[in-house]
Design an enzyme around this catalytic site. Sequence first.
Site, mmCIF file in Angstrom:
data_model
loop_
_atom_site.group_PDB
_atom_site.id
_atom_site.type_symbol
_atom_site.label_atom_id
_atom_site.label_comp_id
_atom_site.label_asym_id
_atom_site.label_seq_id
_atom_site.Cartn_x
_atom_site.Cartn_y
_atom_site.Cartn_z
ATOM 1 N N THR A 24 -1.876 0.932 -4.869
ATOM 2 C CA THR A 24 -2.310 1.295 -6.006
ATOM 3 C C THR A 24 -1.113 2.251 -6.337
ATOM 4 O O THR A 24 -0.832 3.467 -5.183
ATOM 5 C CB THR A 24 -3.621 1.820 -6.050
ATOM 6 N N TYR A 35 0.765 -1.524 0.066
ATOM 7 C CA TYR A 35 0.216 0.311 -0.186
ATOM 8 C C TYR A 35 1.115 0.879 0.077
ATOM 9 O O TYR A 35 1.032 1.896 0.865
ATOM 10 C CB TYR A 35 -1.046 0.325 1.527
ATOM 11 N N GLN A 95 -15.956 -4.570 0.049
ATOM 12 C CA GLN A 95 -14.316 -3.898 0.509
ATOM 13 C C GLN A 95 -15.322 -2.708 1.850
ATOM 14 O O GLN A 95 -14.521 -2.851 2.835
ATOM 15 C CB GLN A 95 -14.106 -2.900 -0.245
ATOM 16 N N TYR A 132 -14.365 -4.891 5.200
ATOM 17 C CA TYR A 132 -12.142 -4.561 5.882
ATOM 18 C C TYR A 132 -12.629 -4.399 7.288
ATOM 19 O O TYR A 132 -10.925 -4.558 7.837
ATOM 20 C CB TYR A 132 -12.559 -3.490 4.879
ATOM 21 N N ARG A 134 -12.654 7.417 5.523
ATOM 22 C CA ARG A 134 -12.361 7.900 7.119
ATOM 23 C C ARG A 134 -11.772 8.940 6.941
ATOM 24 O O ARG A 134 -11.780 9.912 8.857
ATOM 25 C CB ARG A 134 -10.972 7.081 8.043
ATOM 26 N N HIS A 150 -2.396 7.336 -3.189
ATOM 27 C CA HIS A 150 -3.219 6.489 -3.427
ATOM 28 C C HIS A 150 -3.699 6.342 -1.425
ATOM 29 O O HIS A 150 -5.274 6.479 -1.323
ATOM 30 C CB HIS A 150 -3.529 5.395 -4.197
ATOM 31 N N ASP A 193 -5.112 -5.051 -9.769
ATOM 32 C CA ASP A 193 -5.376 -5.498 -8.557
ATOM 33 C C ASP A 193 -6.941 -5.045 -8.000
ATOM 34 O O ASP A 193 -7.760 -4.308 -7.686
ATOM 35 C CB ASP A 193 -5.232 -5.179 -7.252
ATOM 36 N N GLU A 232 -7.700 -0.834 -9.333
ATOM 37 C CA GLU A 232 -5.775 -1.085 -9.165
ATOM 38 C C GLU A 232 -4.542 -1.118 -10.226
ATOM 39 O O GLU A 232 -4.628 -1.764 -10.568
ATOM 40 C CB GLU A 232 -6.051 -1.241 -7.397
#
Lengths: 432, 432
Positions: A359, A137, A248, A252, A151, A142, A241, A207
């Site tokens: 990504t 990640y 998600q 998640y 969030r 991204h 991806d 992605e």
Amino acid sequence: MESWLDIPAQSDFSLINIPFGVITHANAGASGRRVAVAIGDKALDLAVFSASQGFSYLPAIQPYLHVFHEPTLNAFASLGRPIHRLVREYLQKVFLKNGPYRELLQDNRELRSVSLIKLTSVQNYLPMHIGDYTDFYVGKHHAYNVGVLFRGPATALQPNYAHLPVGYHGRASSIVVSGTSVRRPWGQILDADNAPIYHPSKRLDIELELGAFLCKGNPLGTPVSLAEAEDFLFGYVLLNDWSARDIQAWEYVPLGPFIAKNFASTVSAWVVLADALEPFRTEGIPNEVECLSYLKSDVNKAMFDINLEISLHPNGTASEAVISHSNSRNMLWSFPQMLTHHTVGGCPMNAGDLIGSGTISGPKSGTEGSLLELTNGGTKPFQASGVERRFLEDGDEVVLRGWCIDSNGHRLGFGECKGQILSAWVQGVTLE
Amino acid sequence: MESWLDIPAQSDFSLINIPFGVITHANAGASGRRVAVAIGDKALDLAVFSASQGFSYLPAIQPYLHVFHEPTLNAFASLGRPIHRLVREYLQKVFLKNGPYRELLQDNRELRSVSLIKLTSVQNYLPMHIGDYTDFYVGKHHAYNVGVLFRGPATALQPNYAHLPVGYHGRASSIVVSGTSVRRPWGQILDADNAPIYHPSKRLDIELELGAFLCKGNPLGTPVSLAEAEDFLFGYVLLNDWSARDIQAWEYVPLGPFIAKNFASTVSAWVVLADALEPFRTEGIPNEVECLSYLKSDVNKAMFDINLEISLHPNGTASEAVISHSNSRNMLWSFPQMLTHHTVGGCPMNAGDLIGSGTISGPKSGTEGSLLELTNGGTKPFQASGVERRFLEDGDEVVLRGWCIDSNGHRLGFGECKGQILSAWVQGVTLE
């Protein structure tokens, strides 16, 4: 460096590339999958080439010629980077116009006719047997963009983000080679009242990632230091991806993405060797915090300057349209750092394992690596080939591309990383 | 049912069990790993047994005898549950005192002497080649307890918890067989000022789980319905999903546990076939929400009544001590439900894949499936063999055990799932 082969200037598979893949073709006979390199618009079948004494002038590879008859690149990869280097440089000389080995292929019409196959006539396969797949990640833009959407800006990047390459274990069994269609996944998504329903994903996304295949393993309990990590990196591919954003968002927490990711991940067919990317080293995103010792690198240019793009061919339209441009320099951590962190606790890696970057979005509009970002969470549609999209619709085809240009203007590319969306599975109906 | 073999009443490997594993032994010769079943304090080497016409009276297995000469159970598993059933029932008759096949082994001293090996003289191996490993989180009491510690009681269970079996992809390459030592992992943990430091984990923990191995795969894009799921379940093992709690707490947002888990997971060596557990079906934890259609089961008793315990042998002490008792009925979702959810989006499974239940804690004190819970996040130490512990120390040995008792008082058990903690890796020093 000019080849006796007619290699278009815009070819991804130039003399400075020589990527490796696994193919079959009409003349391959019953012996099936074999190793090849791509050169211009051709594949050189290395099973045929090696069986015809093609590697006569490379003694180092003689004990290992069987690796070219394997159905994956794992055995070739396991020979290690010094051997990859020798084989790649040897093949460059084989393809060099009036080069030292011109007798082998340039002047050998018979071998040319059975070993050089048009790329349009070969079938590609997943280049490696993937034991484990890990997705990181490290595309900071991204991570920030998605963090804002999930969030809000205050906690978009978690406190750990600048301290370690955040990653998670992915699903190896659903990794497919470019060209494989991808079925829209069913799963649990939330309806307008925030109640979960069983439904095909309505927010199917892509992605844009870079993937690295490993060529070496470490024993359980023995970390790989940053100084050793380069030896483990076999080569690179483009990686899509595919992600179901609605699945998600619901699933998640607290253990990460699962069904949202494990229905398919697509890799490009031709592995660009680590050595081929050496001329394209560049700096990544500066890190505002000081790394802990095991992640501290004295390598100035640990990223690659690879242009990346996403092209979309919407269902029912006449053509594809590029919808985003990015570059693989937009990474906070390098692949050696990812590998070293992966093994810091002693996790054993194996040749064939795949590591994804996560990504890779750029810092501004038009450089997003996912539709989630491009559409600001699905709120702002975009236009492609005259139609509007927020997320992927059935029949849409996505092509990722990646390429570098060297100081002489020579191009090295990854080929296509392509997949078309099939409509969701219907119980009892064989759709394909 | 009595055997001509002397099987102690307390043996895990009774006539009602017949678990399968992979072994070598001193008489195995150069041909190496082979398939065996455990019976009492012996292993029956099925490579030797089958080569000596041991399966003469089972025509259905004749075309497949090669599976017993394989270095994993994958080929045997792939034959499917009807064949597993036939082979297990046949072997029960072979072991039955004065049974129909007494000539094969009971009355064949020569074959007995070469095919029946004391368990103390065999070496066990990982029973299956594991393509992918997924760990779920269906132990509701555990999920609640840990949620309270990580996030407080208000958000201990996430909104999705009762709607789907929460799971994540684990690391297949670090799964080891019982008896393998486990090295304390290095990683990033927070110091007293909440700054990350590079340090061996100080909060090394265990997770008491049940694991299921699959015997069948599904194609990419084709979900496995709940009605089909039982056919995919080969058998069960105990699983210790070792966890570094300090590494986990720092790294796990937003993509889930990674280094905290991928240094090792231990499975017991003998796979208890799904059929052997049929008599021990029971109900699980009731779910307060109605399942979505694809997870809705009409099976009343979808869990197993397996007693589970954690035993700790602290370093330097004379004996081990049981520190927790649980039961595998403490699950909110069944293995068929986990499998069906896993494939709902089309994820392909393969024979050999491992699915973990997640930690199985009971509802009250003394039934915790992890030290994190047992010590309330490390705040309340416990006593074992006269010493105090919060988390695991170097040299500590953990043994998980699991067993069922049927209505006749017969015992079926899983054998040990055991591992000892080695001190953290030191660069440049070969510790083992």
